[in-house]
Write a protein that holds these residues in place. Sequence first.
Motif, PDB file in Angstrom:
ATOM      1  N   HIS A 157       2.297  -0.306  10.714  1.00  0.00           N
ATOM      2  CA  HIS A 157       1.740  -1.296  12.021  1.00  0.00           C
ATOM      3  C   HIS A 157       3.117  -2.098  12.504  1.00  0.00           C
ATOM      4  N   LEU A 158       3.743  -2.842  11.315  1.00  0.00           N
ATOM      5  CA  LEU A 158       4.795  -3.454  11.630  1.00  0.00           C
ATOM      6  C   LEU A 158       6.005  -2.833  12.326  1.00  0.00           C
ATOM      7  N   ALA A 159       6.229  -1.677  11.679  1.00  0.00           N
ATOM      8  CA  ALA A 159       7.221  -0.953  12.080  1.00  0.00           C
ATOM      9  C   ALA A 159       7.190  -0.246  13.447  1.00  0.00           C
ATOM     10  N   GLY A 160       6.016   0.234  13.635  1.00  0.00           N
ATOM     11  CA  GLY A 160       5.637   0.949  14.767  1.00  0.00           C
ATOM     12  C   GLY A 160       5.795   2.476  14.670  1.00  0.00           C
ATOM     13  N   GLY A 161       5.771   2.895  13.130  1.00  0.00           N
ATOM     14  CA  GLY A 161       6.099   4.321  12.776  1.00  0.00           C
ATOM     15  C   GLY A 161       6.369   4.345  11.189  1.00  0.00           C
ATOM     16  N   PRO A 162       6.405   5.578  10.979  1.00  0.00           N
ATOM     17  CA  PRO A 162       6.745   5.684   9.619  1.00  0.00           C
ATOM     18  C   PRO A 162       8.011   4.950   8.945  1.00  0.00           C
ATOM     19  N   THR A 163       7.892   4.278   7.754  1.00  0.00           N
ATOM     20  CA  THR A 163       9.142   3.701   7.169  1.00  0.00           C
ATOM     21  C   THR A 163       9.819   4.480   5.981  1.00  0.00           C
ATOM     22  N   ASN A 164       9.381   5.843   6.020  1.00  0.00           N
ATOM     23  CA  ASN A 164      10.340   6.683   5.121  1.00  0.00           C
ATOM     24  C   ASN A 164      10.100   8.028   5.679  1.00  0.00           C
ATOM     25  N   ASP A 199       0.810  -1.208   0.119  1.00  0.00           N
ATOM     26  CA  ASP A 199      -0.216  -0.010  -0.012  1.00  0.00           C
ATOM     27  C   ASP A 199       0.781   1.224   0.094  1.00  0.00           C
ATOM     28  N   GLY A 200       2.012   1.182  -0.526  1.00  0.00           N
ATOM     29  CA  GLY A 200       2.772   2.317  -0.842  1.00  0.00           C
ATOM     30  C   GLY A 200       3.451   3.166   0.298  1.00  0.00           C
ATOM     31  N   THR A 201       3.990   4.159  -0.041  1.00  0.00           N
ATOM     32  CA  THR A 201       4.690   5.150   0.917  1.00  0.00           C
ATOM     33  C   THR A 201       4.210   5.345   2.196  1.00  0.00           C
ATOM     34  N   HIS A 202       2.756   5.565   2.159  1.00  0.00           N
ATOM     35  CA  HIS A 202       2.072   5.801   3.585  1.00  0.00           C
ATOM     36  C   HIS A 202       1.389   4.435   3.868  1.00  0.00           C
ATOM     37  N   SER A 203       1.849   3.381   3.969  1.00  0.00           N
ATOM     38  CA  SER A 203       1.401   1.988   4.158  1.00  0.00           C
ATOM     39  C   SER A 203       0.865   2.174   5.547  1.00  0.00           C
ATOM     40  N   VAL A 204      -0.364   1.424   5.695  1.00  0.00           N
ATOM     41  CA  VAL A 204      -0.957   1.254   6.998  1.00  0.00           C
ATOM     42  C   VAL A 204      -0.171  -0.109   7.635  1.00  0.00           C
ATOM     43  N   HIS A 258      -4.280  19.746 -17.556  1.00  0.00           N
ATOM     44  CA  HIS A 258      -5.119  18.775 -16.557  1.00  0.00           C
ATOM     45  C   HIS A 258      -4.191  17.602 -16.010  1.00  0.00           C
ATOM     46  N   SER A 259      -2.831  17.690 -16.653  1.00  0.00           N
ATOM     47  CA  SER A 259      -2.039  16.485 -16.363  1.00  0.00           C
ATOM     48  C   SER A 259      -0.975  17.024 -15.196  1.00  0.00           C
ATOM     49  N   VAL A 260      -0.953  18.150 -15.132  1.00  0.00           N
ATOM     50  CA  VAL A 260       0.339  18.946 -14.143  1.00  0.00           C
ATOM     51  C   VAL A 260      -0.157  18.544 -12.710  1.00  0.00           C
ATOM     52  N   ALA A 261       0.810  18.052 -11.977  1.00  0.00           N
ATOM     53  CA  ALA A 261       0.552  17.717 -10.426  1.00  0.00           C
ATOM     54  C   ALA A 261       1.688  17.873  -9.752  1.00  0.00           C
ATOM     55  N   GLY A 262       1.748  17.958  -8.426  1.00  0.00           N
ATOM     56  CA  GLY A 262       2.744  18.020  -7.446  1.00  0.00           C
ATOM     57  C   GLY A 262       2.847  16.984  -6.475  1.00  0.00           C
ATOM     58  N   PHE A 263       4.008  16.603  -6.001  1.00  0.00           N
ATOM     59  CA  PHE A 263       4.325  15.304  -5.005  1.00  0.00           C
ATOM     60  C   PHE A 263       5.308  15.708  -4.380  1.00  0.00           C
ATOM     61  N   ARG A 264       5.414  15.087  -3.148  1.00  0.00           N
ATOM     62  CA  ARG A 264       6.746  14.963  -2.522  1.00  0.00           C
ATOM     63  C   ARG A 264       7.766  13.940  -2.674  1.00  0.00           C
ATOM     64  N   PHE A 265       9.070  13.888  -2.787  1.00  0.00           N
ATOM     65  CA  PHE A 265       9.671  12.797  -2.773  1.00  0.00           C
ATOM     66  C   PHE A 265      10.024  12.411  -1.554  1.00  0.00           C
ATOM     67  N   ASN A 266       9.730  11.181  -1.167  1.00  0.00           N
ATOM     68  CA  ASN A 266       9.955  10.497   0.187  1.00  0.00           C
ATOM     69  C   ASN A 266      10.938   9.244  -0.255  1.00  0.00           C
ATOM     70  N   ALA A 267      11.775   8.707   0.805  1.00  0.00           N
ATOM     71  CA  ALA A 267      12.683   7.692   0.649  1.00  0.00           C
ATOM     72  C   ALA A 267      12.927   7.147   2.037  1.00  0.00           C
ATOM     73  N   ALA A 268      13.007   5.747   1.730  1.00  0.00           N
ATOM     74  CA  ALA A 268      13.486   4.973   3.214  1.00  0.00           C
ATOM     75  C   ALA A 268      14.933   5.278   3.409  1.00  0.00           C
ATOM     76  N   SER A 269      15.416   4.542   4.329  1.00  0.00           N
ATOM     77  CA  SER A 269      17.023   4.425   4.403  1.00  0.00           C
ATOM     78  C   SER A 269      17.652   3.657   3.518  1.00  0.00           C
ATOM     79  N   HIS A 279      10.563  -0.095   1.109  1.00  0.00           N
ATOM     80  CA  HIS A 279      11.626   0.647   0.479  1.00  0.00           C
ATOM     81  C   HIS A 279      11.251   1.835  -0.456  1.00  0.00           C
ATOM     82  N   ALA A 280      10.468   2.918   0.042  1.00  0.00           N
ATOM     83  CA  ALA A 280      10.057   4.072  -0.680  1.00  0.00           C
ATOM     84  C   ALA A 280      11.206   4.750  -1.433  1.00  0.00           C
TER      85      ALA A 280
END
Length: 412
Positions: A164-171, A155-160, A289-300, A322-323
């Motif tokens: 749960h498994l890591a006890g917090g964000p993974t990236n 379920d991606g970068t903001h995985s539920v 209509h194709s233009v969009a913004g997003f944040r680059f996230n990364a894991a360790s 591994h985002a």
Amino acid sequence: MRVVVVGGGIGGLALGAGLRRRGFEVAVFDRDTDVAATGGYHITLDERAQSALKDLVEPEITQRLLASGSALRLRERDAFWDRRGRLLGHGPDLGDSASIDVDRITLRKLLAEAVGDRLHLGCNVSGVGHDDHGAPRVLFTDGASVSADLVVGADGTHSVVARHLAGGPTNSPTGIIGFSGRTLRRDLSPGEHRRLGPRSGLAIGPRAGALYVGFLDPVGNTAFDAPELRMSVTTEPTYIWGAMFPESTGTDSLRDLRGGALRAALLGLFRERGWAEHTLEVIARADPHSVAGFRFNAASTRAADLAPWPAGRITALGDAVHATPPTAGMGAGAAIRDAAGLLTHLSAAADGTATLTDAVADFEAGMRRRGSEVLTLAMKTVRWILATDTTLGAAATVVSTAILAAAARLRH
């Protein structure tokens, strides 16, 4: 063995398709109501990712993918420019590259077809846990739940699931804000048509501003000449571009804008930094209509930091673990390889040559190595972009050429 996959992106669908093909009882749940309603525009699949897909889907699906993909070997060498459009250098010869570019929507639709009726759309997952018998359980926002022998978070970068498994964000944020869009090649002026050419390229400017322009032509540069199998949503030469800026209050606020307003604000950012007007044409003439913004996230980038939990009957894969920012063009391919790796180990558990926990442990060990590899490559490019400032003059041009050529070698 019943497997529940949370998330119907590329990795989750690839896993679902592979499990169904091998005869597992599998269900894939995704919050989207339409698989074509997905972010992103095109992804690169290298030889390893394509090989993994062959293990996951029927040969006919692979043929349709190749018939809908743009072969890198048919492109000209990548180009690198400064903010005025002056050529700094070229990337390596792509003539022997087995990689393809494909629309994310096209790939997702193909994989969804392979999953078939095991895909359940419009399902919002609120959490994971265990039922009264100790089996993994997925909880939905409507109050429903489903139990399984194994739950996989895709379920991606903001995985539920991974949270749960890591006890917090993974990236965490990388410090870069990205903006993307699509521009038909025929909409550009003759001058920009010639400068950009049938190739991808990257331009670097002052204050770590950068503009990547990717060339996609699944018809003229098709990887497999079979028009009757083609289903690409891109039907003519198109530039898929991505603008990058250091994260700040000013750039972050642009993420709330949409369409023409976002396009205009983005052009203003580049102009403030002294970019030549013709280099911005690919943005100015983009479909608003194709233009969009997003944040680059990364894991360790350290393998030991990825999937930092004991192996069990709940696991995760892809960006959930591994985002990866898009600067190496390898994130989706890594998720597909994760799916193939998990399928191999689950097959061992199903035939009794390994316990389920051992199978998951072996899979996670391989995923950590794989994730560390792609993250290391992607973050090198991120750090180079953040460190590059072409206001330093000729010396910076030489350094930029060497850095960007190295980045191209990593991508291809």
